[in-house]
Design an enzyme around this catalytic site. Structure first.
Site, PDB file in Angstrom:
ATOM      1  N   ARG A  79    -113.587 -28.422 -18.075  1.00 27.39           N
ATOM      2  CA  ARG A  79    -112.632 -29.306 -18.759  1.00 27.39           C
ATOM      3  C   ARG A  79    -112.538 -28.911 -20.228  1.00 27.39           C
ATOM      4  O   ARG A  79    -113.554 -28.753 -20.895  1.00 27.39           O
ATOM      5  CB  ARG A  79    -113.149 -30.742 -18.628  1.00 27.39           C
ATOM      6  CG  ARG A  79    -112.239 -31.812 -19.125  1.00 27.39           C
ATOM      7  CD  ARG A  79    -112.942 -33.166 -19.088  1.00 27.39           C
ATOM      8  NE  ARG A  79    -113.004 -33.768 -17.770  1.00 27.39           N
ATOM      9  CZ  ARG A  79    -113.804 -34.791 -17.466  1.00 27.39           C
ATOM     10  NH1 ARG A  79    -114.605 -35.311 -18.376  1.00 27.39           N
ATOM     11  NH2 ARG A  79    -113.808 -35.295 -16.252  1.00 27.39           N
ATOM     12  N   LYS A 211    -121.784 -41.446 -22.088  1.00 25.85           N
ATOM     13  CA  LYS A 211    -120.541 -40.907 -22.656  1.00 25.85           C
ATOM     14  C   LYS A 211    -119.959 -41.854 -23.709  1.00 25.85           C
ATOM     15  O   LYS A 211    -120.213 -43.058 -23.677  1.00 25.85           O
ATOM     16  CB  LYS A 211    -119.524 -40.664 -21.552  1.00 25.85           C
ATOM     17  CG  LYS A 211    -119.195 -41.898 -20.742  1.00 25.85           C
ATOM     18  CD  LYS A 211    -118.110 -41.660 -19.692  1.00 25.85           C
ATOM     19  CE  LYS A 211    -118.583 -40.885 -18.508  1.00 25.85           C
ATOM     20  NZ  LYS A 211    -117.620 -40.919 -17.367  1.00 25.85           N
ATOM     21  N   CYS A 430    -106.115 -40.672 -10.337  1.00 28.75           N
ATOM     22  CA  CYS A 430    -107.218 -39.765 -10.673  1.00 28.75           C
ATOM     23  C   CYS A 430    -107.290 -38.652  -9.629  1.00 28.75           C
ATOM     24  O   CYS A 430    -106.635 -38.708  -8.598  1.00 28.75           O
ATOM     25  CB  CYS A 430    -108.527 -40.529 -10.728  1.00 28.75           C
ATOM     26  SG  CYS A 430    -109.107 -41.020  -9.093  1.00 28.75           S
ATOM     27  N   CYS A 436    -113.889 -34.571  -6.339  1.00 26.94           N
ATOM     28  CA  CYS A 436    -114.730 -35.543  -7.036  1.00 26.94           C
ATOM     29  C   CYS A 436    -115.874 -36.025  -6.145  1.00 26.94           C
ATOM     30  O   CYS A 436    -115.640 -36.575  -5.064  1.00 26.94           O
ATOM     31  CB  CYS A 436    -113.901 -36.740  -7.500  1.00 26.94           C
ATOM     32  SG  CYS A 436    -114.947 -37.961  -8.299  1.00 26.94           S
ATOM     33  N   CYS A 475    -112.187 -44.563  -6.607  1.00 32.34           N
ATOM     34  CA  CYS A 475    -113.431 -45.351  -6.657  1.00 32.34           C
ATOM     35  C   CYS A 475    -113.329 -46.259  -7.870  1.00 32.34           C
ATOM     36  O   CYS A 475    -112.380 -46.163  -8.653  1.00 32.34           O
ATOM     37  CB  CYS A 475    -114.654 -44.419  -6.724  1.00 32.34           C
ATOM     38  SG  CYS A 475    -115.102 -43.887  -8.394  1.00 32.34           S
ATOM     39  N   CYS A 479    -111.030 -43.856 -13.638  1.00 34.52           N
ATOM     40  CA  CYS A 479    -110.569 -42.686 -14.393  1.00 34.52           C
ATOM     41  C   CYS A 479    -109.068 -42.693 -14.695  1.00 34.52           C
ATOM     42  O   CYS A 479    -108.635 -42.015 -15.627  1.00 34.52           O
ATOM     43  CB  CYS A 479    -110.951 -41.404 -13.661  1.00 34.52           C
ATOM     44  SG  CYS A 479    -112.722 -41.197 -13.493  1.00 34.52           S
TER      45      CYS A 479
HETATM   46 FE1  SRM Z   1    -113.648 -39.953 -15.150  1.00 34.46          FE
HETATM   47  C1  SRM Z   1    -116.642 -39.496 -13.660  1.00 34.46           C
HETATM   48  C2  SRM Z   1    -112.368 -37.351 -13.524  1.00 34.46           C
HETATM   49  C3  SRM Z   1    -110.976 -40.022 -17.229  1.00 34.46           C
HETATM   50  C4  SRM Z   1    -114.484 -43.119 -16.100  1.00 34.46           C
HETATM   51  N1  SRM Z   1    -114.401 -38.619 -13.868  1.00 34.46           N
HETATM   52  C5  SRM Z   1    -115.686 -38.557 -13.396  1.00 34.46           C
HETATM   53  C6  SRM Z   1    -115.929 -37.268 -12.606  1.00 34.46           C
HETATM   54  C7  SRM Z   1    -116.410 -36.235 -13.555  1.00 34.46           C
HETATM   55  C8  SRM Z   1    -116.834 -37.408 -11.368  1.00 34.46           C
HETATM   56  C9  SRM Z   1    -118.299 -37.120 -11.533  1.00 34.46           C
HETATM   57  O1  SRM Z   1    -118.948 -37.678 -12.446  1.00 34.46           O
HETATM   58  O2  SRM Z   1    -118.803 -36.355 -10.721  1.00 34.46           O
HETATM   59  C10 SRM Z   1    -114.472 -36.979 -12.141  1.00 34.46           C
HETATM   60  C11 SRM Z   1    -114.146 -35.525 -11.825  1.00 34.46           C
HETATM   61  C12 SRM Z   1    -113.094 -35.460 -10.749  1.00 34.46           C
HETATM   62  C13 SRM Z   1    -112.605 -34.102 -10.487  1.00 34.46           C
HETATM   63  O3  SRM Z   1    -112.841 -33.590  -9.359  1.00 34.46           O
HETATM   64  O4  SRM Z   1    -111.970 -33.496 -11.332  1.00 34.46           O
HETATM   65  C14 SRM Z   1    -113.686 -37.657 -13.244  1.00 34.46           C
HETATM   66  N2  SRM Z   1    -112.051 -38.810 -15.408  1.00 34.46           N
HETATM   67  C15 SRM Z   1    -111.635 -37.835 -14.561  1.00 34.46           C
HETATM   68  C16 SRM Z   1    -110.238 -37.362 -14.899  1.00 34.46           C
HETATM   69  C17 SRM Z   1    -110.007 -35.897 -14.627  1.00 34.46           C
HETATM   70  C18 SRM Z   1    -109.239 -38.248 -14.136  1.00 34.46           C
HETATM   71  C19 SRM Z   1    -107.835 -37.695 -14.012  1.00 34.46           C
HETATM   72  O5  SRM Z   1    -107.396 -37.596 -12.877  1.00 34.46           O
HETATM   73  O6  SRM Z   1    -107.223 -37.374 -15.018  1.00 34.46           O
HETATM   74  C20 SRM Z   1    -110.178 -37.766 -16.376  1.00 34.46           C
HETATM   75  C21 SRM Z   1    -110.704 -36.712 -17.306  1.00 34.46           C
HETATM   76  C22 SRM Z   1    -110.560 -37.132 -18.717  1.00 34.46           C
HETATM   77  C23 SRM Z   1    -110.899 -36.070 -19.728  1.00 34.46           C
HETATM   78  O7  SRM Z   1    -110.107 -35.147 -19.901  1.00 34.46           O
HETATM   79  O8  SRM Z   1    -111.939 -36.200 -20.387  1.00 34.46           O
HETATM   80  C24 SRM Z   1    -111.134 -38.960 -16.383  1.00 34.46           C
HETATM   81  N3  SRM Z   1    -112.912 -41.287 -16.499  1.00 34.46           N
HETATM   82  C25 SRM Z   1    -111.728 -41.176 -17.162  1.00 34.46           C
HETATM   83  C26 SRM Z   1    -111.360 -42.434 -17.738  1.00 34.46           C
HETATM   84  C27 SRM Z   1    -110.092 -42.721 -18.496  1.00 34.46           C
HETATM   85  C28 SRM Z   1    -110.263 -42.539 -19.974  1.00 34.46           C
HETATM   86  O9  SRM Z   1    -111.292 -42.028 -20.425  1.00 34.46           O
HETATM   87  O10 SRM Z   1    -109.359 -42.916 -20.714  1.00 34.46           O
HETATM   88  C29 SRM Z   1    -112.365 -43.334 -17.401  1.00 34.46           C
HETATM   89  C30 SRM Z   1    -112.385 -44.841 -17.734  1.00 34.46           C
HETATM   90  C31 SRM Z   1    -112.735 -45.131 -19.136  1.00 34.46           C
HETATM   91  C32 SRM Z   1    -114.208 -45.290 -19.288  1.00 34.46           C
HETATM   92  O11 SRM Z   1    -114.893 -44.286 -19.454  1.00 34.46           O
HETATM   93  O12 SRM Z   1    -114.685 -46.429 -19.220  1.00 34.46           O
HETATM   94  C33 SRM Z   1    -113.341 -42.592 -16.630  1.00 34.46           C
HETATM   95  N4  SRM Z   1    -115.305 -41.086 -14.958  1.00 34.46           N
HETATM   96  C34 SRM Z   1    -115.426 -42.389 -15.368  1.00 34.46           C
HETATM   97  C35 SRM Z   1    -116.694 -42.904 -14.921  1.00 34.46           C
HETATM   98  C36 SRM Z   1    -117.229 -44.330 -15.190  1.00 34.46           C
HETATM   99  C37 SRM Z   1    -117.902 -44.349 -16.512  1.00 34.46           C
HETATM  100  C38 SRM Z   1    -118.529 -45.651 -16.886  1.00 34.46           C
HETATM  101  O13 SRM Z   1    -119.371 -45.632 -17.789  1.00 34.46           O
HETATM  102  O14 SRM Z   1    -118.212 -46.698 -16.376  1.00 34.46           O
HETATM  103  C39 SRM Z   1    -117.321 -41.859 -14.203  1.00 34.46           C
HETATM  104  C40 SRM Z   1    -118.694 -41.898 -13.518  1.00 34.46           C
HETATM  105  C41 SRM Z   1    -119.829 -41.753 -14.456  1.00 34.46           C
HETATM  106  O15 SRM Z   1    -119.690 -41.436 -15.627  1.00 34.46           O
HETATM  107  O16 SRM Z   1    -120.937 -41.969 -13.983  1.00 34.46           O
HETATM  108  C42 SRM Z   1    -116.413 -40.742 -14.241  1.00 34.46           C
HETATM  109 FE1  SF4 Z   2    -113.625 -39.639  -9.049  1.00 34.99          FE
HETATM  110 FE2  SF4 Z   2    -113.730 -42.265  -9.108  1.00 34.99          FE
HETATM  111 FE3  SF4 Z   2    -113.013 -40.933 -11.288  1.00 34.99          FE
HETATM  112 FE4  SF4 Z   2    -111.375 -41.024  -9.274  1.00 34.99          FE
HETATM  113  S1  SF4 Z   2    -112.070 -42.811 -10.456  1.00 34.99           S
HETATM  114  S2  SF4 Z   2    -111.927 -39.167 -10.396  1.00 34.99           S
HETATM  115  S3  SF4 Z   2    -112.723 -41.029  -7.531  1.00 34.99           S
HETATM  116  S4  SF4 Z   2    -114.996 -40.853 -10.350  1.00 34.99           S
END
Ligand code: SRM
Ligand code: SF4
Length: 554
Positions: A79, A211, A430, A436, A475, A479
């Site tokens: 990324r 994060k 997402c 994922c 899930c 994201c």
């Molecule tokens: Fe996310 C984890 C994809 C934005 C909350 N996110 C993941 C992972 C890396 C799965 C993993 O940990 O193994 C996903 C990878 C999927 C894949 O196959 O590519 C993933 N997140 C994404 C992306 C690619 C979604 C998309 O379709 O665009 C976004 C990448 C953003 C970037 O460029 O940095 C993405 N993730 C977000 C957002 C939205 C935002 O940041 O504005 C959130 C919600 C905001 C937040 O953080 O509260 C988000 N992602 C999470 C979480 C839950 C975090 C938490 O503390 O609650 C996880 C799981 C974790 O961290 O344990 C996660």
């Molecule tokens: Fe994966 Fe859940 Fe984030 Fe979708 S919302 S990319 S299923 S971690």
């Protein structure tokens, strides 16, 4: 600084990994050189995230490979760090080439204005990162327990205030960048690292508990969803210039099904800072979270939980105590919506900017829809810039009149229409399956077909031109920020989603759970009467999210 990591014996395992990592090195260099396996060790899988990389496997292939007693089909996802999502045409072209050379031939625009490359196999990882480095980009801190990609309302070519806000986003990103040289050593120079004598002045050796996310918005756009991040800035613009920012803290989307201790939360405005002190505010909030965040339970380690546990007043006092220039009372602001401004826009300097619809951010060539080839040709032949948007679209920016006409022709020649349906254009999903690891069901691969059915339902009630925000995740991690949508689908089980209703158009209100574990038939049967009722009884200009709240539906 009080380092809680020294005070308690029950730290999460990730804390030990960080402590022992020699500033994010671990055994990554050795692991990447190990050719017998496509994977790396479990501890290194946690560390490599700090370098913007995840180990993944193709989940579609798991059952068949397990039957044949084969290892999982491992590959890496990388990324980019691109504050504000701005790429020069040379950088865009290099990323397009990289996806062909080393990835899965697609570019995936993310909800944080970045690009992800999926399907990078181990032997391709270092060459891929060198390609990224060669155009002055990197993947440093795009994941991991550090500040992530800093978002900003695009686009810097559209006016002074946008350019100033983007400069603030870049300054914050640079200031909060980890100082460790590990990324360059491991991936670029390929040096074997034996001992690290470094310091992390802001983070310390154990970095953050979890994060950390930052966004900057320029009203009236709330396209970055300021209420969803650990720390956000709302630009206060006077006479066309940014004079400072309202500061918000404590937003976050992630939750776990069935765990009431975890929840989405909207950020709260805690004051105003001058534009000169925006970076210092970021450092003060980050170090407060570094010192008080939960390092024992990673599910409760984000700033939103630190605030829930210690109180907003306490955290604001701590932040102010770390600032030379204290926060002032917040200023007035107003948001109009949290979507992208689609289509062509012309700025005062006469240049044209096209926000082009990219379904769920996947830039690919699919049948007659040759979007990736079209963008490549635009980058090769025209003097434009590219900006990734917070809603997974792309802006082809700063075109003159001649370039505008050529862009339209190139897109038409490649079967790409400029716009989608009103519903489809605003919808985001997402990645979810198959890459994922945390997905419970599909999102990106399923939402397009559901939108077709929802569009048909809306048309039956004359609502096909009504903007409604739909967001889907595989899930509850959130994201695609689904808890701020007017209609949110949150993956629960294969083919089944929790249906959330009641977000508002400016993205400042959390929606609420309306139906649990619904399959497609139930989703459509549930929404059909609500759409009918909405068409009949909505008030003038009332959004669907406001309607379901006023009617007491949620
Ligand atoms: Fe996310 C984890 C994809 C934005 C909350 N996110 C993941 C992972 C890396 C799965 C993993 O940990 O193994 C996903 C990878 C999927 C894949 O196959 O590519 C993933 N997140 C994404 C992306 C690619 C979604 C998309 O379709 O665009 C976004 C990448 C953003 C970037 O460029 O940095 C993405 N993730 C977000 C957002 C939205 C935002 O940041 O504005 C959130 C919600 C905001 C937040 O953080 O509260 C988000 N992602 C999470 C979480 C839950 C975090 C938490 O503390 O609650 C996880 C799981 C974790 O961290 O344990 C996660
Ligand atoms: Fe994966 Fe859940 Fe984030 Fe979708 S919302 S990319 S299923 S971690």
């Amino acid at each position: 600084m009080t380092d809680k990591t020294n005070e308690t014996p029950k730290l999460s395992h990730n804390e030990t990994i960080k402590t022992n990592s020699r500033f994010l090195r671990g055994t990554l260099a050795e692991g990447l050189g190990e050719v017998a396996s496509g994977a790396i060790s479990e501890d290194d899988q946690q560390l490599i995230k700090f370098h913007g990389i995840y180990l993944q496997d193709d989940r579609d292939l798991r059952p068949e490979r397990a039957k044949r007693k084969l290892d999982k089909a491992y590959s890496f996802m990388a990324r980019l760090r691109v504050p504000g999502g701005v790429l020069s045409r040379e950088q865009y072209l290099a990323m397009d080439k990289l996806s062909d050379d080393r990835g899965n031939q697609t570019l995936r625009i993310t909800t944080r204005q970045s690009i992800q490359f999926h399907g990078v196999i181990k032997t391709n990882l270092r060459p891929a990162l060198r390609q990224i480095d060669s155009v002055l980009l990197d993947t440093i801190a795009a994941c991991g327990d550090v500040n992530r990609n800093v978002m900003c309302t695009p686009n810097e070519f559209a006016g002074r205030a946008y350019a100033q806000a983007e400069q603030t986003a870049r300054d914050i990103s640079t200031h909060l960048l980890p100082q460790s040289g590990a990324w360059r050593e491991i991936f670029i120079n390929n040096e074997k690292v034996t001992e690290a004598l470094e310091a992390e002045p802001i983070y310390g050796a154990t970095y953050l508990p979890r994060k950390f996310k930052i966004a900057v918005a320029v009203p009236p756009q709330n396209d970055v969803d300021v209420f969803a991040h650990d720390l956000s800035y709302i630009a206060i613009v006077e006479n066309g210039d940014v004079v400072g920012y309202n500061v918000l803290i404590g937003g976050g989307m992630g939750a776990t099904h069935g765990d009431a201790e975890t929840f989405p939360r909207v950020g709260e405005v805690i004051g105003f800072c001058t534009k000169e002190s925006a970076v210092a505010v970021a450092e003060a909030v980050v170090t407060t979270q570094r010192d008080y965040g939960n390092r024992m339970n990673r599910r409760r380690a984000r700033l939103k939980y630190t605030i829930a546990d210690l109180g907003l007043d306490f955290i604001v006092r701590e932040v102010n105590a770390r600032l030379k220039v204290k926060l002032e009372p917040a200023r007035d602001y107003k948001f109009a919506g949290n979507g992208d401004r689609m289509g062509w826009h012309t700025s005062e300097d006469g240049r044209h900017h096209l926000t082009l619809f990219v379904e769920n951010g996947r830039v690919a060539n699919v049948g007659a829809w040759q979007l990736k080839a079209a963008l490549k040709q635009i980058a090769e032949t025209l003097d434009v810039a590219f900006i990734l948007t917070p809603n997974q679209n792309i802006i082809v920016a700063k075109a003159d009149d001649a370039a505008r006409a050529k862009i339209e022709k190139i897109l038409a020649d490649h079967g790409v229409t400029l716009r989608g349906s009103v519903l489809r254009e605003a919808a985001i999903a997402c990645v979810a399956l198959p890459t994922c690891a945390l997905a419970l069901t599909d999102a990106e691969r399923y939402l397009p077909s559901l939108i077709t059915k929802l569009d048909a339902l809306l048309a039956e009630h004359g609502l096909d031109q009504q903007p409604i925000t739909v967001r889907m995740t595989g899930c509850p991690n959130g994201c695609a920020r689904p808890y701020l949508a007017e209609i949110g689908f949150v993956g629960r089980n294969p083919g089944r989603y929790n249906l959330h209703l009641g977000g508002n158009v400016d993205g400042s209100r959390l929606n609420r759970l309306y139906r649990e574990d619904a399959d497609e038939e139930t989703i459509l049967a549930t929404l059909a009467p609500l759409f009918a009722d909405y068409a009949q009884t909505r008030q003038n200009g009332e959004g669907f999210g406001d309607f379901v709240i006023r009617q007491g539906i949620v």
